[in-house]
Design an enzyme around this catalytic site. Structure first.
Site, PDB file in Angstrom:
ATOM      1  CD  GLU A  53      16.202  67.883 102.150  1.00 19.38           C
ATOM      2  OE1 GLU A  53      16.712  67.198 103.124  1.00 19.38           O
ATOM      3  OE2 GLU A  53      16.024  67.062 101.031  1.00 19.38           O
ATOM      4  CD  GLU A 113      12.726  63.990 102.928  1.00 16.26           C
ATOM      5  OE1 GLU A 113      13.263  64.859 102.016  1.00 16.26           O
ATOM      6  OE2 GLU A 113      12.007  64.708 103.680  1.00 16.26           O
TER       7      GLU A 113
END
Length: 308
Positions: A158, A178
């Site tokens: 990210e 995730e």
């Protein structure tokens, strides 16, 4: 600085455009924000909770740096010298925490960003890890390059997605995993990945928590270059440095304004984007650098830009 004046000039273009995103406010994820002055980050506990996510960069090179820093420093800010003058390397150095984001690291990054964003001598910033096999960046008004030499998983990827350009070694591994932990990418992944590779493929990667190697990442458009990893483990960093050297001769004001025009133009329709481009272009006309560029062309010599 001309680039700083651009958001004001662009204000007239945004009337009636619901999708217009102000140049002075860039969101990197829940609770994580860069202010209009590109100042410090605000980070909520949810972001710290992503500390499990590792990422990777090779060992730091030993020549061309203006100064050394203590090994215990979590962030190493190095201003390169000689032919690399103008390139700054931000090295994440939390080996014991696998480059996870601690409160101290967040604070240190905030100070570094605040300092670099106003430094006219800075032309390009490379963000890398100084922990072998781990990578874990910041939005700045100058070009930023993420050099991924190892793992960039979850929050690490990210942060790499927040950079302008991503370079990954062939042996690198990256992905937003995730959903395996019954959560979602909460540091900008659900927004930046679709913008980088398209909505359908981004959904596939997030839903499956798939991890890609360097070649696979390049095939889907996630990274721009995939050098073969070397014995030193810093192939991506070396390629990032080559790219940064290509950027050095260009007009620094033009580089900042070009980045602003691209970033803001991608958030709106084409008509508004062209208006943004026109407003940004106007910011470069009265600069001393533009006149220097014309004179250098006439005199058939390299330009000597000063960022003015």
């Amino acid at each position: 600085m001309a680039a700083a004046a651009a958001p004001g000039a662009l204000g007239a273009v945004q009337a009636g455009r619901a999708r217009w995103v102000a140049a002075g406010c860039m969101w990197l994820g829940p609770g994580l924000r860069l202010s209009g002055s590109w100042a410090g980050w605000r980070v909520c506990p949810a972001v710290w909770a992503q500390a499990w996510a590792p990422t990777a960069w090779g060992p730091a090179p030993r020549r061309g740096y203006s100064s050394e820093v203590k090994s215990e420093d979590e962030l190493r800010v190095r201003h390169l010298e000689e032919e690399n003058r103008g390139i700054v390397v931000l090295g994440i150095n939390r080996a014991y925490g696998k480059n996870s984001f601690s409160k101290n690291l967040i604070k240190t990054l905030s100070k570094a960003v605040d300092s670099l964003k106003s430094d006219k001598k800075v032309r390009t910033i490379i963000i890398r890890s100084e922990v072998p096999g781990i990578f874990c960046a910041a939005n700045l008004p100058v070009p930023t390059i993420a050099a991924i030499d190892g793992l960039a998983i979850g929050g690490g990827l990210e942060l790499a997605l927040a950079c302008d350009i991503r370079v990954a070694a062939s042996s690198a591994k990256m992905g937003l995993v995730e959903t395996k932990l019954a959560i979602i990418p909460g540091g900008g992944g659900t927004q930046r990945l679709p913008r980088a590779i398209g909505m359908s493929l981004a959904k596939e990667l997030i839903f499956s928590a798939r991890v890609l190697d360097g070649q696979e990442a390049k095939a889907v458009g996630l990274v721009s270059h995939v050098p073969e990893q070397n014995q030193e483990g810093d192939a991506a960093y070396r390629k990032a440095l080559d790219l940064a050297r290509e950027f050095l001769p260009q007009g620094p004001v033009a580089m900042r304004v070009a980045k602003l025009a691209i970033n803001q133009g991608m958030e709106v329709d084409l008509v508004t984007g062209l208006a943004i481009e026109e407003a940004c272009y106007a910011q470069t006309i009265p600069t001393k650098d533009r006149l220097e560029g014309l004179l250098a062309f006439k005199e058939k010599r390299p330009p000597r830009y000063k960022g003015e």
